[in-house]
Write a protein that holds these residues in place. Structure first.
Motif, PDB file in Angstrom:
ATOM      1  N   ARG A 174       0.819  -1.206   0.000  1.00 11.52           N
ATOM      2  CA  ARG A 174       0.000   0.000   0.000  1.00 11.52           C
ATOM      3  C   ARG A 174       0.860   1.266   0.000  1.00 11.52           C
ATOM      4  O   ARG A 174       0.469   2.271  -0.599  1.00 11.52           O
ATOM      5  CB  ARG A 174      -0.958  -0.019   1.192  1.00 11.52           C
ATOM      6  N   VAL A 175       2.000   1.217   0.669  1.00 12.77           N
ATOM      7  CA  VAL A 175       2.902   2.380   0.632  1.00 12.77           C
ATOM      8  C   VAL A 175       3.429   2.594  -0.782  1.00 12.77           C
ATOM      9  O   VAL A 175       3.438   3.719  -1.302  1.00 12.77           O
ATOM     10  CB  VAL A 175       4.059   2.213   1.634  1.00 12.77           C
ATOM     11  N   SER A 205      -6.231   7.063   1.791  1.00  9.71           N
ATOM     12  CA  SER A 205      -7.254   6.442   0.940  1.00  9.71           C
ATOM     13  C   SER A 205      -7.107   4.931   0.895  1.00  9.71           C
ATOM     14  O   SER A 205      -8.031   4.232   0.479  1.00  9.71           O
ATOM     15  CB  SER A 205      -7.184   7.007  -0.482  1.00  9.71           C
ATOM     16  N   ARG A 206      -5.960   4.415   1.320  1.00  6.55           N
ATOM     17  CA  ARG A 206      -5.711   2.975   1.356  1.00  6.55           C
ATOM     18  C   ARG A 206      -5.789   2.434   2.780  1.00  6.55           C
ATOM     19  O   ARG A 206      -5.172   1.418   3.107  1.00  6.55           O
ATOM     20  CB  ARG A 206      -4.349   2.672   0.718  1.00  6.55           C
ATOM     21  N   ASP A 207      -6.540   3.133   3.618  1.00  3.85           N
ATOM     22  CA  ASP A 207      -6.801   2.680   4.990  1.00  3.85           C
ATOM     23  C   ASP A 207      -5.542   2.613   5.829  1.00  3.85           C
ATOM     24  O   ASP A 207      -5.394   1.748   6.696  1.00  3.85           O
ATOM     25  CB  ASP A 207      -7.506   1.319   4.977  1.00  3.85           C
ATOM     26  N   MET A 208      -4.611   3.548   5.573  1.00  6.98           N
ATOM     27  CA  MET A 208      -3.383   3.609   6.347  1.00  6.98           C
ATOM     28  C   MET A 208      -3.347   4.883   7.174  1.00  6.98           C
ATOM     29  O   MET A 208      -4.058   5.842   6.874  1.00  6.98           O
ATOM     30  CB  MET A 208      -2.156   3.588   5.423  1.00  6.98           C
ATOM     31  N   ILE A 209      -2.496   4.883   8.194  1.00  5.85           N
ATOM     32  CA  ILE A 209      -2.172   6.095   8.928  1.00  5.85           C
ATOM     33  C   ILE A 209      -0.843   6.608   8.380  1.00  5.85           C
ATOM     34  O   ILE A 209       0.152   5.883   8.396  1.00  5.85           O
ATOM     35  CB  ILE A 209      -2.056   5.829  10.435  1.00  5.85           C
ATOM     36  N   PHE A 210      -0.834   7.817   7.866  1.00  2.00           N
ATOM     37  CA  PHE A 210       0.394   8.395   7.343  1.00  2.00           C
ATOM     38  C   PHE A 210       1.267   8.829   8.512  1.00  2.00           C
ATOM     39  O   PHE A 210       0.862   9.650   9.325  1.00  2.00           O
ATOM     40  CB  PHE A 210       0.064   9.601   6.459  1.00  2.00           C
ATOM     41  N   GLU A 211       2.470   8.269   8.615  1.00  4.15           N
ATOM     42  CA  GLU A 211       3.365   8.629   9.717  1.00  4.15           C
ATOM     43  C   GLU A 211       4.395   9.669   9.297  1.00  4.15           C
ATOM     44  O   GLU A 211       4.640  10.621  10.019  1.00  4.15           O
ATOM     45  CB  GLU A 211       4.039   7.380  10.281  1.00  4.15           C
ATOM     46  N   GLY A 241       6.847   6.151   5.722  1.00  2.47           N
ATOM     47  CA  GLY A 241       6.373   5.151   6.663  1.00  2.47           C
ATOM     48  C   GLY A 241       4.869   5.278   6.796  1.00  2.47           C
ATOM     49  O   GLY A 241       4.362   6.322   7.219  1.00  2.47           O
ATOM     50  N   GLY A 242       4.156   4.240   6.392  1.00  4.25           N
ATOM     51  CA  GLY A 242       2.701   4.213   6.513  1.00  4.25           C
ATOM     52  C   GLY A 242       2.296   3.084   7.440  1.00  4.25           C
ATOM     53  O   GLY A 242       2.819   1.959   7.342  1.00  4.25           O
ATOM     54  N   ASN A 243       1.386   3.354   8.338  1.00  5.60           N
ATOM     55  CA  ASN A 243       0.965   2.384   9.343  1.00  5.60           C
ATOM     56  C   ASN A 243      -0.328   1.717   8.903  1.00  5.60           C
ATOM     57  O   ASN A 243      -1.345   2.378   8.687  1.00  5.60           O
ATOM     58  CB  ASN A 243       0.769   3.103  10.686  1.00  5.60           C
ATOM     59  N   TYR A 244      -0.299   0.397   8.790  1.00  8.03           N
ATOM     60  CA  TYR A 244      -1.485  -0.372   8.419  1.00  8.03           C
ATOM     61  C   TYR A 244      -1.776  -1.395   9.509  1.00  8.03           C
ATOM     62  O   TYR A 244      -0.969  -2.289   9.767  1.00  8.03           O
ATOM     63  CB  TYR A 244      -1.276  -1.075   7.073  1.00  8.03           C
ATOM     64  N   ARG A 245      -2.899  -1.186  10.199  1.00  6.16           N
ATOM     65  CA  ARG A 245      -3.316  -2.088  11.275  1.00  6.16           C
ATOM     66  C   ARG A 245      -2.210  -2.301  12.303  1.00  6.16           C
ATOM     67  O   ARG A 245      -2.007  -3.400  12.827  1.00  6.16           O
ATOM     68  CB  ARG A 245      -3.800  -3.417  10.706  1.00  6.16           C
TER      69      ARG A 245
END
Length: 389
Positions: A174-175, A205-211, A241-245
């Motif tokens: 997703r990143v 938009s891809r259900d991630m938290i942008f870090e 760095g993108g946080n997914y779940r």
């Protein structure tokens, strides 16, 4: 692993034995999330909601006696805990009532006294334990011997389950997809702040938290957000760095406005040769230092090897975690795992950087150790991605 428990109690108990710990007092956000299977109270995701003290969740874990464990929760967490348990997730006994660090530790100490003996060796996370909470712990349980618990906890997290690996795969893919989306949208004249905002929206938009987004434009080596603008022909590095779940996707990809010339193709090709060389020996049983040995051999043969920077580090819930393979990387920490064998399920970020007159050129990839090799996550778009317009 016991049914419903999100971590291996047998592995944790062995690690605690090795460290000389009888009881754990866990106070770091990342280890609380890990031991509770991803749970963290939403109200304190970003900032302290009250302001007079920080939010301090505490997990008391008794080696060999999981039933004696307890989670010390903020008084506002009742609904979150109720939702978690009603969804079938495991939670230890929950003690509500804290609003401050002192109150949280007082409740933890009360529980600790009911389950531990005067000879118990207590594991703490010194870097993640507020001073006022530490004072409460030492005052009320001063006869205990305190032991640093960072290493056994990060070694527990180092070997990922199949479910964790799948989340890390998704995070990585997703990143990279967000980076390609960004490359497709940006145009000359846009600032770094605007480009990073594109990347942020793409990850959201891809259900991630942008870090974070570390971006360079043109010949500048400055990766902080600014009003610098993309000029025709500029190269751009996108490191995010993108946080997914709860897990980090951390990769770097390159782009250029227009077509890359021969020099740019050669420079990125050199970096890729180092990246690929570092991957070759990866497998369960390899000493972590073997990754560096392979990378250093490739650097020695590279035209720009003396100017390049190579680093490999573990990642998962935290961007830099075990296995720790070097003490001379950009983030200094002990190389505790350099001479230890890699285990299947470990995840390693591999990155090679070249600060060059043409710009900041870098690749960062994510690899998961398998029994007989490795698997790369998010391994697309590793060449020059073209910016049009």
């Amino acid at each position: 692993m016991r049914c419903g428990i999100p971590f291996s109690t047998a592995r944790l108990d062995r690690l605690l034995d090795d460290a000389g710990i009888d009881v754990l007092i866990v106070t770091s956000k990342h280890n609380i999330q890990y031991l509770l299977g991803g749970y963290y109270h939403f109200q304190f995701d970003y900032m302290e909601a009250i302001g007079i003290s920080r939010y301090l969740p505490v997990l008391v874990y008794v080696k060999g006696a999981l039933e004696k464990s307890a989670y010390i929760a903020n008084r506002n967490e009742r609904d979150s805990v109720r939702n978690r348990t009603s969804d079938g997730h495991w939670m230890p006994a929950v003690v509500f009532g804290s609003s401050t660090t002192v109150e949280a530790m007082a409740l933890a100490v009360k529980h600790l006294k009911s389950v531990a003996t005067s000879a118990s060796r207590i594991g703490i996370e010194g870097s993640f334990l507020p001073a006022d909470a530490a004072d409460v712990l030492r005052k009320d349980f001063g006869h205990g011997r305190f032991v640093e618990a960072m290493r056994p906890l990060e070694r527990l997290r180092a070997v990922k389950t199949a479910a964790e690996l799948e989340v890390l795969r998704e995070a990585s893919e997703r990143v990279v997809a967000s980076m390609i989306d960004t490359v497709d949208q940006i145009r000359p004249g846009q600032s770094k702040r605007e480009i990073i905002d594109h990347l942020r929206r793409a990850e959201l938009s891809r259900d991630m938290i942008f870090e974070y987004g570390l971006v360079t434009l043109g010949t500048s080596l400055n990766r902080a957000p600014s009003e610098q603008r993309l000029a025709p022909g500029d190269v751009i590095s996108l490191d995010s760095g993108g946080n997914y779940r709860g897990y980090i996707g951390d990769l770097c990809r390159m782009a250029v406005h227009g077509a890359p010339d021969g020099e740019l193709l050669d420079l990125l090709g050199e970096i890729d040769l180092v990246q690929q060389a570092a991957r070759v020996p990866i497998r369960a049983g390899l000493a972590g230092s073997g990754i560096y040995a392979a990378a250093n051999e490739a650097l020695a043969q590279s035209t720009h090897g003396k100017q390049m920077h190579f680093v490999a580090h573990g990642m998962g819930i935290v961007s830099h975690e075990a296995p720790r393979l070097t003490s001379s990387g950009p983030v200094p920490y002990p190389a505790d795992d350099a001479n230890e064998p890699l285990e299947a399920g470990m995840v390693i970020s591999i990155e090679t950087t070249l600060p060059h007159a043409r710009g900041f050129i870098k690749l960062e990839d994510t690899t998961a150790v398998t029994a007989d090799g490795y698997e790369a996550f998010g391994d697309s778009a590793r060449g020059w991605n073209r910016i049009s317009g």
